[in-house]
Design a protein around this motif. Sequence first.
Motif, PDB file in Angstrom:
ATOM      1  N   GLY A 309       3.693 -93.843 -28.712  1.00 47.10           N
ATOM      2  CA  GLY A 309       3.963 -94.584 -29.925  1.00 47.10           C
ATOM      3  C   GLY A 309       2.788 -95.381 -30.443  1.00 47.10           C
ATOM      4  N   ASN A 310       3.087 -96.267 -31.405  1.00 49.70           N
ATOM      5  CA  ASN A 310       2.050 -97.016 -32.113  1.00 49.70           C
ATOM      6  C   ASN A 310       1.411 -98.078 -31.230  1.00 49.70           C
ATOM      7  N   PRO A 311       0.147 -98.410 -31.511  1.00 51.73           N
ATOM      8  CA  PRO A 311      -0.498 -99.514 -30.794  1.00 51.73           C
ATOM      9  C   PRO A 311       0.041-100.855 -31.269  1.00 51.73           C
ATOM     10  N   ALA A 312      -0.177-101.885 -30.466  1.00 53.07           N
ATOM     11  CA  ALA A 312       0.230-103.239 -30.809  1.00 53.07           C
ATOM     12  C   ALA A 312      -1.016-104.111 -30.975  1.00 53.07           C
ATOM     13  N   THR A 327      -2.637 -94.208 -27.507  1.00 52.08           N
ATOM     14  CA  THR A 327      -1.486 -94.339 -28.386  1.00 52.08           C
ATOM     15  C   THR A 327      -1.516 -93.232 -29.434  1.00 52.08           C
ATOM     16  N   MET A 328      -0.361 -92.995 -30.080  1.00 52.56           N
ATOM     17  CA  MET A 328      -0.260 -92.050 -31.193  1.00 52.56           C
ATOM     18  C   MET A 328      -0.727 -90.647 -30.820  1.00 52.56           C
ATOM     19  N   VAL A 347      -3.217 -89.984 -34.849  1.00 54.65           N
ATOM     20  CA  VAL A 347      -3.705 -91.029 -35.754  1.00 54.65           C
ATOM     21  C   VAL A 347      -4.455 -92.087 -34.952  1.00 54.65           C
ATOM     22  N   PRO A 348      -5.786 -92.018 -34.892  1.00 56.43           N
ATOM     23  CA  PRO A 348      -6.548 -93.095 -34.255  1.00 56.43           C
ATOM     24  C   PRO A 348      -6.406 -94.405 -35.023  1.00 56.43           C
ATOM     25  N   VAL A 356       4.364 -90.762 -32.309  1.00 55.32           N
ATOM     26  CA  VAL A 356       4.613 -89.364 -31.954  1.00 55.32           C
ATOM     27  C   VAL A 356       5.928 -89.375 -31.190  1.00 55.32           C
ATOM     28  N   ALA A 357       7.032 -89.237 -31.926  1.00 54.22           N
ATOM     29  CA  ALA A 357       8.350 -89.583 -31.404  1.00 54.22           C
ATOM     30  C   ALA A 357       9.230 -88.384 -31.091  1.00 54.22           C
ATOM     31  N   SER A 358       9.235 -87.368 -31.943  1.00 49.31           N
ATOM     32  CA  SER A 358      10.105 -86.211 -31.711  1.00 49.31           C
ATOM     33  C   SER A 358       9.650 -85.468 -30.458  1.00 49.31           C
TER      34      SER A 358
END
Length: 587
Positions: A309-312, A327-328, A347-348, A356-358
């Motif tokens: 998933g997304n970075p924080a 991430t991503m 996506v950097p 990237v969920a599915s």
Amino acid sequence: MSHHARSFALALALALVSLPTRAEDWPVFGGDHSNRHASALDAINRDTVGRLRPAWIFQTGTTGYFQAEPVIVDGTMYVSATGNHVAALEAKSGRVLWTYTHKARTEKIFGPPSNRGVAVSGGLVYEATMDGRVIALDAKTGKLVWDIEAVRPEEGETETASGLAAQLGDKAVQGSSRLGFKMPPLVAEGLVIVGVTGAGYGLHVEDDKGGLDGGSVVGIEGGYGRRGWLAAYDATTGEERWRWYVTKQDGWEGGYVDKTTDGLPLHRDIPAEKAAADKNREAWKVGGGSLWMTPAYDRDLGLIYFGTGNPAPQNFGLTRPGDNLYTMSLVALDVKTGGLRWYFQQVPHETWGYDVASPPFLLDYPTDKGPVKAVAEASKLGWIYVHDRKDGRLLAKSAPLITQRNLFVPPSQEGTVVSPGPLGAVSWHPVSYDAKTGLAFVQVRHGAATYTVKTVPAANGRPEIRYTETGEAKGEPAFSTLTAVDLSKGGAVAWSAKAGSRLSGGTLATAGGIVFSGEEDGHLDAHDTATGKLLWRFQCGAGIGGPPVTYSIDGKQYVAVAAGGASFTKGSGFGTGDALVVFALPE
């Protein structure tokens, strides 16, 4: 039975599970470890589907957020409900064999108490829970066999929703960086493999209808978040065997790339990122990277494949300079050791919520030099990416599934309208893939979001707070389509059918030429896989929250789906529920 004898028996049973399973069952998430969500059953087909009727219904007794995919092994169905409760049912009749009532150790969890399914292997039922535990139940009785506390959701929490609510005005704020589990476990090589969610810090602001989906996602500037990870536990004892962290300790910044691997401009302010690098060297420690869905598994290569998933912090990037590896990304790990084999970062330095969920799925991808063992993933960006399973090399990218707009343009004070928004073109919902036709069936969301940078001025010794609000773009069309993508022809769109309401839960393809797909208004739909024509639909009484599955007992084919709504149905006019609805053809 002695401990050693019992351990041997369980190990033997786990080994036997690796043998081919009955075609009539749905023994694991996705139908098998390829994650294709497809079945060879064909009694329910183009000619007969119009006669499909409910055969039985099981009500969990816990309303809302029912997103689980049932599994069926030797005539028994196992399903998890809201709050991580579990039931074993006679798959032919719905008769309850046993139930397990989960007692959470904390109410401080990430998001709603949803759970997306269990795994069954070697006489045990495995579940990863929202309060940070991995448990094993006896498949015959439902009795607890072992219970491992993998993480305490509240540990390391850096900010609370209530703490920021007063500073962001009178809007209701929900959410925080708390770790827990949503995904159904993967059982492979005697290991139970699960990954945490809640790592990518984000607060959700309710809209005026009381729902989260039409409201905002708030990304707060600063070092907020948790470090995402995937871990493997011994299937017999629960002992942790390995753990892989999403955020890379050394070299998290990557190469400061200005384009994605497939050549799309990222519109990054790289000089500003590099200038901020020295004071943010330890950003990886709270760098995010949730894991949403079950990995696919290639036994021959010994590799598992999953998305991160997304970075924080979410939406703001200057406090986490660089590419934010891994991430991503679509990631391949060695199943036995957790060692990284390869990754592909979609996506950097991501700031839009394009996890990237599915769940990825395995296929044989046709090339000029013959078929290649491949892994594909339908992305929030609006493409299906196809990679070589061995090395991650990008083999193909499908035609766009939506109309993209301002892709990778950063948020702004005046508001930047971007398509897709954070819910993506394709969210966590599984894709079904028919290997015979080469068609992948995808629930696609079309719509845009507005990303707006806002500021709360410094006051009373508190520094200025910058945050990004993300909400649906006003006046922009928003709708869903069931889309068939022909991966035998380079990823061309074969057909696309517009839905009456938002599609949810994922798809199921069968050899009968049917693809099943759920809607948030409660309809389960059956389309012709060749043309997209709607052949049948049924109102289940609540939004479809989980992926449909199919199985057969005594020659009779059934289709089962969870109808309990999901988080986005709150305040939408569509109800939540607690029903597992099972269909069959009448005698």
